[in-house]
Design a protein around this motif. Structure first.
Motif, PDB file in Angstrom:
ATOM      1  N   LEU A   1      -5.159 -12.254  11.622  1.00  0.00           N
ATOM      2  CA  LEU A   1      -5.148 -13.305  10.603  1.00  0.00           C
ATOM      3  C   LEU A   1      -3.741 -13.544  10.073  1.00  0.00           C
ATOM      4  CD1 LEU A   1      -8.381 -12.397   8.611  1.00  0.00           C
ATOM      5  CD2 LEU A   1      -8.002 -14.482   9.963  1.00  0.00           C
ATOM      6  N   ASP A   2      -2.995 -12.469   9.867  1.00  0.00           N
ATOM      7  CA  ASP A   2      -1.631 -12.597   9.365  1.00  0.00           C
ATOM      8  C   ASP A   2      -0.740 -13.323  10.374  1.00  0.00           C
ATOM      9  OD1 ASP A   2       0.422 -11.774   7.272  1.00  0.00           O
ATOM     10  OD2 ASP A   2       1.293 -10.946   9.117  1.00  0.00           O
ATOM     11  N   ARG A   3      -0.833 -12.956  11.640  1.00  0.00           N
ATOM     12  CA  ARG A   3       0.000 -13.616  12.650  1.00  0.00           C
ATOM     13  C   ARG A   3      -0.463 -15.047  12.889  1.00  0.00           C
ATOM     14  NH1 ARG A   3       1.710  -9.357  11.251  1.00  0.00           N
ATOM     15  NH2 ARG A   3       3.160  -8.065  12.426  1.00  0.00           N
ATOM     16  N   LEU A   4      -1.754 -15.283  12.771  1.00  0.00           N
ATOM     17  CA  LEU A   4      -2.266 -16.640  12.896  1.00  0.00           C
ATOM     18  C   LEU A   4      -1.726 -17.514  11.766  1.00  0.00           C
ATOM     19  CD1 LEU A   4      -4.065 -18.477  14.579  1.00  0.00           C
ATOM     20  CD2 LEU A   4      -6.026 -17.633  13.283  1.00  0.00           C
ATOM     21  N   ALA A   5      -1.622 -16.951  10.575  1.00  0.00           N
ATOM     22  CA  ALA A   5      -1.014 -17.679   9.451  1.00  0.00           C
ATOM     23  C   ALA A   5       0.417 -18.072   9.795  1.00  0.00           C
ATOM     24  CB  ALA A   5      -1.050 -16.831   8.188  1.00  0.00           C
ATOM     25  N   THR A   6       1.136 -17.170  10.438  1.00  0.00           N
ATOM     26  CA  THR A   6       2.516 -17.470  10.848  1.00  0.00           C
ATOM     27  C   THR A   6       2.548 -18.652  11.814  1.00  0.00           C
ATOM     28  OG1 THR A   6       3.188 -15.169  10.536  1.00  0.00           O
ATOM     29  CG2 THR A   6       4.563 -16.513  11.998  1.00  0.00           C
ATOM     30  N   LEU A   7       1.602 -18.689  12.744  1.00  0.00           N
ATOM     31  CA  LEU A   7       1.550 -19.807  13.690  1.00  0.00           C
ATOM     32  C   LEU A   7       1.285 -21.123  12.972  1.00  0.00           C
ATOM     33  CD1 LEU A   7      -0.465 -18.202  16.636  1.00  0.00           C
ATOM     34  CD2 LEU A   7       2.007 -18.497  16.429  1.00  0.00           C
ATOM     35  N   TYR A   8       0.353 -21.104  12.027  1.00  0.00           N
ATOM     36  CA  TYR A   8       0.067 -22.325  11.269  1.00  0.00           C
ATOM     37  C   TYR A   8       1.285 -22.757  10.448  1.00  0.00           C
ATOM     38  CZ  TYR A   8      -4.860 -22.615  12.495  1.00  0.00           C
ATOM     39  OH  TYR A   8      -6.042 -22.765  13.190  1.00  0.00           O
TER      40      TYR A   8
ATOM     41  N   LEU B   1      -4.591 -15.330   2.787  1.00  0.00           N
ATOM     42  CA  LEU B   1      -5.518 -14.799   1.772  1.00  0.00           C
ATOM     43  C   LEU B   1      -6.624 -13.981   2.427  1.00  0.00           C
ATOM     44  CD1 LEU B   1      -5.817 -17.872  -0.622  1.00  0.00           C
ATOM     45  CD2 LEU B   1      -4.647 -15.696  -1.086  1.00  0.00           C
ATOM     46  N   GLN B   2      -7.118 -14.436   3.574  1.00  0.00           N
ATOM     47  CA  GLN B   2      -8.138 -13.680   4.296  1.00  0.00           C
ATOM     48  C   GLN B   2      -7.571 -12.339   4.764  1.00  0.00           C
ATOM     49  OE1 GLN B   2      -8.982 -16.790   7.122  1.00  0.00           O
ATOM     50  NE2 GLN B   2     -11.000 -17.208   6.212  1.00  0.00           N
ATOM     51  N   ALA B   3      -6.365 -12.355   5.312  1.00  0.00           N
ATOM     52  CA  ALA B   3      -5.734 -11.110   5.759  1.00  0.00           C
ATOM     53  C   ALA B   3      -5.551 -10.159   4.587  1.00  0.00           C
ATOM     54  CB  ALA B   3      -4.392 -11.403   6.428  1.00  0.00           C
ATOM     55  N   ARG B   4      -5.110 -10.668   3.459  1.00  0.00           N
ATOM     56  CA  ARG B   4      -4.900  -9.830   2.273  1.00  0.00           C
ATOM     57  C   ARG B   4      -6.219  -9.237   1.773  1.00  0.00           C
ATOM     58  NH1 ARG B   4      -2.432 -13.275  -1.461  1.00  0.00           N
ATOM     59  NH2 ARG B   4      -0.607 -13.094  -0.132  1.00  0.00           N
ATOM     60  N   ALA B   5      -7.291 -10.034   1.783  1.00  0.00           N
ATOM     61  CA  ALA B   5      -8.596  -9.532   1.345  1.00  0.00           C
ATOM     62  C   ALA B   5      -9.097  -8.419   2.263  1.00  0.00           C
ATOM     63  CB  ALA B   5      -9.611 -10.673   1.288  1.00  0.00           C
ATOM     64  N   VAL B   6      -8.918  -8.597   3.567  1.00  0.00           N
ATOM     65  CA  VAL B   6      -9.311  -7.556   4.518  1.00  0.00           C
ATOM     66  C   VAL B   6      -8.463  -6.311   4.285  1.00  0.00           C
ATOM     67  CG1 VAL B   6      -9.360  -6.923   6.972  1.00  0.00           C
ATOM     68  CG2 VAL B   6     -10.162  -9.192   6.248  1.00  0.00           C
ATOM     69  N   ALA B   7      -7.177  -6.497   4.096  1.00  0.00           N
ATOM     70  CA  ALA B   7      -6.270  -5.364   3.866  1.00  0.00           C
ATOM     71  C   ALA B   7      -6.679  -4.573   2.632  1.00  0.00           C
ATOM     72  CB  ALA B   7      -4.835  -5.868   3.719  1.00  0.00           C
ATOM     73  N   GLU B   8      -6.948  -5.276   1.556  1.00  0.00           N
ATOM     74  CA  GLU B   8      -7.310  -4.597   0.310  1.00  0.00           C
ATOM     75  C   GLU B   8      -8.658  -3.906   0.404  1.00  0.00           C
ATOM     76  OE1 GLU B   8      -6.986  -7.668  -2.647  1.00  0.00           O
ATOM     77  OE2 GLU B   8      -4.793  -7.695  -2.530  1.00  0.00           O
ATOM     78  N   SER B   9      -9.603  -4.527   1.077  1.00  0.00           N
ATOM     79  CA  SER B   9     -10.952  -3.968   1.154  1.00  0.00           C
ATOM     80  C   SER B   9     -11.079  -2.810   2.133  1.00  0.00           C
ATOM     81  CB  SER B   9     -11.946  -5.065   1.547  1.00  0.00           C
ATOM     82  OG  SER B   9     -11.988  -6.045   0.542  1.00  0.00           O
ATOM     83  N   PHE B  10     -10.283  -2.834   3.182  1.00  0.00           N
ATOM     84  CA  PHE B  10     -10.403  -1.809   4.222  1.00  0.00           C
ATOM     85  C   PHE B  10      -9.166  -0.917   4.312  1.00  0.00           C
ATOM     86  CE2 PHE B  10     -13.404  -5.102   5.514  1.00  0.00           C
ATOM     87  CZ  PHE B  10     -14.537  -4.352   5.782  1.00  0.00           C
TER      88      PHE B  10
END
Length: 131
Positions: A80-87, A101-110
């Motif tokens: 998700l983080d690298r995909l954000a970079t592509l966008y 934001l999705q990458a950050r939520a996954v990072a914080e939760s897991f």
């Protein structure tokens, strides 16, 4: 043992698929980003359009409910983080922001970090994203 083998199998497929998708996207193929999103959805065993349209907390909830969230979180977070970079590179700030934001939520939760590259993707990351 069978579950571990299954997880290793789907992670192996994901690594191969995401590598191809990222290479295509960075090579100018607009379908590469869609392919990357499809790979993330498949890893989560969710419809990619639905999964990646979810609010960050809802995506995490779906990962928890799948029972595989802990096993694949670092891969999802990274992708998700690298995909954000592509966008971002393509000027799509809205989608890039949602993916971050999705990458950050996954990072914080897991308890993973988007900057941590899964071992199977280190060479790919150095090749494509370290420039």
């Amino acid at each position: 043992m069978l579950q571990r083998d299954y997880i290793l199998e789907i992670i192996g497929q994901f690594v191969s698929g995401i590598a191809d998708a990222f290479r295509r996207a960075l090579g100018g193929d607009p379908a590469g980003r869609a392919a990357a999103e499809r790979e993330i959805g498949e890893l989560l065993d969710l419809d990619p359009q639905t999964a990646l349209a979810l609010a960050p907390d809802s995506l995490v909830t779906m990962m928890v409910l799948s029972g595989m969230g802990d096993s694949v979180a670092s891969y999802v977070c990274y992708a998700l983080d690298r995909l954000a970079t592509l966008y971002e590179r393509d000027g799509d700030e809205d989608t890039a922001g949602l993916r971050r934001l999705q990458a950050r939520a996954v990072a914080e939760s897991f308890d993973c970090d988007p900057a941590d590259v899964p071992p199977e993707l280190v060479a790919l990351d150095a090749e494509l994203f370290s420039k």
